[in-house]
Write an enzyme that holds these catalytic residues in place. Sequence first.
Site, PDB file in Angstrom:
ATOM      1  N   GLY A  12       4.613   8.952   7.944  1.00 21.11           N
ATOM      2  CA  GLY A  12       3.352   8.252   8.237  1.00 21.11           C
ATOM      3  C   GLY A  12       2.970   8.429   9.690  1.00 21.11           C
ATOM      4  N   VAL A  65       5.484  11.029   0.596  1.00 21.61           N
ATOM      5  CA  VAL A  65       6.858  10.495   0.585  1.00 21.61           C
ATOM      6  C   VAL A  65       7.291   9.985  -0.792  1.00 21.61           C
ATOM      7  CG1 VAL A  65       6.940   9.916   3.057  1.00 21.61           C
ATOM      8  CG2 VAL A  65       6.165   8.183   1.408  1.00 21.61           C
ATOM      9  N   GLN A 148      -1.400 -11.038  -0.362  1.00 20.50           N
ATOM     10  CA  GLN A 148      -0.781  -9.705  -0.461  1.00 20.50           C
ATOM     11  C   GLN A 148       0.642  -9.856  -1.035  1.00 20.50           C
ATOM     12  OE1 GLN A 148      -1.661  -9.300   3.882  1.00 20.50           O
ATOM     13  NE2 GLN A 148      -1.940  -7.151   3.336  1.00 20.50           N
ATOM     14  N   TYR A 151       2.644  -6.477  -1.419  1.00 19.25           N
ATOM     15  CA  TYR A 151       2.951  -5.951  -0.074  1.00 19.25           C
ATOM     16  C   TYR A 151       4.107  -6.755   0.524  1.00 19.25           C
ATOM     17  CZ  TYR A 151       2.178  -4.489   4.788  1.00 19.25           C
ATOM     18  OH  TYR A 151       2.342  -3.989   6.068  1.00 19.25           O
ATOM     19  N   LYS A 155       7.950  -5.498   1.538  1.00 19.44           N
ATOM     20  CA  LYS A 155       8.481  -5.605   2.902  1.00 19.44           C
ATOM     21  C   LYS A 155       9.729  -6.494   2.963  1.00 19.44           C
ATOM     22  CE  LYS A 155       5.481  -2.865   4.846  1.00 19.44           C
ATOM     23  NZ  LYS A 155       5.928  -1.557   5.387  1.00 19.44           N
TER      24      LYS A 155
HETATM   25  P1  NAD Z   1      -1.989   3.417   8.719  1.00 22.08           P
HETATM   26  O1  NAD Z   1      -2.682   3.325   7.409  1.00 22.08           O
HETATM   27  O2  NAD Z   1      -2.810   3.392   9.952  1.00 22.08           O
HETATM   28  O3  NAD Z   1      -1.065   4.706   8.770  1.00 22.08           O
HETATM   29  C1  NAD Z   1      -0.166   4.975   7.721  1.00 22.08           C
HETATM   30  C2  NAD Z   1       0.121   6.461   7.674  1.00 22.08           C
HETATM   31  O4  NAD Z   1       1.002   6.667   6.565  1.00 22.08           O
HETATM   32  C3  NAD Z   1      -1.128   7.319   7.415  1.00 22.08           C
HETATM   33  O5  NAD Z   1      -1.155   8.417   8.297  1.00 22.08           O
HETATM   34  C4  NAD Z   1      -0.993   7.750   5.966  1.00 22.08           C
HETATM   35  O6  NAD Z   1      -1.557   9.031   5.702  1.00 22.08           O
HETATM   36  C5  NAD Z   1       0.526   7.767   5.813  1.00 22.08           C
HETATM   37  N1  NAD Z   1       0.926   7.614   4.417  1.00 22.08           N
HETATM   38  C6  NAD Z   1       0.532   6.662   3.535  1.00 22.08           C
HETATM   39  N2  NAD Z   1       1.063   6.899   2.332  1.00 22.08           N
HETATM   40  C7  NAD Z   1       1.810   8.033   2.454  1.00 22.08           C
HETATM   41  C8  NAD Z   1       2.587   8.794   1.550  1.00 22.08           C
HETATM   42  N3  NAD Z   1       2.685   8.456   0.257  1.00 22.08           N
HETATM   43  N4  NAD Z   1       3.235   9.889   2.010  1.00 22.08           N
HETATM   44  C9  NAD Z   1       3.116  10.251   3.314  1.00 22.08           C
HETATM   45  N5  NAD Z   1       2.370   9.584   4.205  1.00 22.08           N
HETATM   46  C10 NAD Z   1       1.729   8.483   3.781  1.00 22.08           C
HETATM   47  O7  NAD Z   1      -0.933   2.222   8.734  1.00 22.08           O
HETATM   48  P2  NAD Z   1      -0.114   1.554   9.941  1.00 22.08           P
HETATM   49  O8  NAD Z   1      -0.737   0.257  10.235  1.00 22.08           O
HETATM   50  O9  NAD Z   1       0.107   2.523  11.037  1.00 22.08           O
HETATM   51  O10 NAD Z   1       1.235   1.232   9.161  1.00 22.08           O
HETATM   52  C11 NAD Z   1       2.481   1.873   9.436  1.00 22.08           C
HETATM   53  C12 NAD Z   1       3.577   0.975   8.894  1.00 22.08           C
HETATM   54  O11 NAD Z   1       3.546  -0.278   9.573  1.00 22.08           O
HETATM   55  C13 NAD Z   1       3.418   0.639   7.407  1.00 22.08           C
HETATM   56  O12 NAD Z   1       4.698   0.627   6.793  1.00 22.08           O
HETATM   57  C14 NAD Z   1       2.819  -0.746   7.429  1.00 22.08           C
HETATM   58  O13 NAD Z   1       3.088  -1.457   6.236  1.00 22.08           O
HETATM   59  C15 NAD Z   1       3.508  -1.327   8.634  1.00 22.08           C
HETATM   60  N6  NAD Z   1       2.829  -2.472   9.226  1.00 22.08           N
HETATM   61  C16 NAD Z   1       1.516  -2.419   9.586  1.00 22.08           C
HETATM   62  C17 NAD Z   1       0.903  -3.544  10.135  1.00 22.08           C
HETATM   63  C18 NAD Z   1      -0.545  -3.552  10.529  1.00 22.08           C
HETATM   64  O14 NAD Z   1      -1.107  -4.642  10.721  1.00 22.08           O
HETATM   65  N7  NAD Z   1      -1.192  -2.407  10.727  1.00 22.08           N
HETATM   66  C19 NAD Z   1       1.653  -4.728  10.321  1.00 22.08           C
HETATM   67  C20 NAD Z   1       3.000  -4.741   9.939  1.00 22.08           C
HETATM   68  C21 NAD Z   1       3.579  -3.613   9.397  1.00 22.08           C
END
Ligand code: NAD
Length: 264
Positions: A12, A65, A148, A151, A155
């Site tokens: 990601g 993934v 959610q 989700y 997590k």
């Molecule tokens: P984002 O959507 O900005 O980026 C996620 C990236 O993962 C993207 O580039 C997407 O193309 C890639 N991705 C998604 N599904 C995929 C797959 N099947 N195979 C390969 N790549 C894939 O999200 P983010 O906010 O940067 O999130 C990153 C992590 O942090 C996630 O696990 C998310 O749950 C976690 N997170 C995010 C937040 C938030 O508020 N943004 C808070 C807590 C945790």
Amino acid sequence: MYANGKVALVTGAAQGIGRAMVEELLNKGAALAMVDQNRIAGEQCKAVLDEKFGSNRTLFIQCDVTDQEQLRDAFQKTVEHFGRLDILVNNAGVNNEKDWEKTIEVNLISVIRGTYIGLELMNKKNGGQGGVIINISSLAGLTPAAYQPVYSASKHGVIGFTRSIAALASIGNYGVRVNTVCPAFVDTPLLESIDKEENMGEYFQYKDNIKDMMKLFGVLDPSLIAQGLVRLIEDETANGAVMKITTSRGIHFEEFSAHQKTKV
Ligand code: NAD
């Protein structure tokens, strides 16, 4: 400086938190494979980073993934290209309550599978050279998230799995540390999913409640999550740690009672 000269694989990695973590790891002297299903965003991201760090520090690998073969192939390409693997960040994640099975597949099953493949390569008991794995969870992995639920379940699963594998790695002397990071809201494209019925399904009606929570708790910059990640990678005593990152308290840790703790 653990990361300096090491090889990392980040899933990601094309945008959001993953991209910020890639940049921080490059700042710390690592080389890395950026794994993402989004080829356009991944190649654009690599092009920008190449200008600052040079083209030989990163390799972009397009990979979904959730596809077992593609995921295994991404690890193999990383090792073929850079000669080793020392740091694995299972970060790819989605927020999709409508297609909720997909949320479990990406956020939990792929993190488990990635961890197992990473251990095959890094476990000293398998002839590996040791290393560190960081699985990205969320504060929603420690508290209920009323709008959610799947989700949140995915997590919670990441935390339970990571802490259990950390205990196993310690007992088995794998030479691999396994930790998790739980951010609050972070300013990334993922937050746009809250505004989409195709992501939120029946919980779409509550989107304003989630936005009110964002106003109340604030939204973090992805660079702070990257700093937390590097701190966990550099701290060679951290194993089974659950790092929380919030606007009110910054980087800190979930405390567990003594019998729940994991030894390095
Ligand atoms: P984002 O959507 O900005 O980026 C996620 C990236 O993962 C993207 O580039 C997407 O193309 C890639 N991705 C998604 N599904 C995929 C797959 N099947 N195979 C390969 N790549 C894939 O999200 P983010 O906010 O940067 O999130 C990153 C992590 O942090 C996630 O696990 C998310 O749950 C976690 N997170 C995010 C937040 C938030 O508020 N943004 C808070 C807590 C945790």
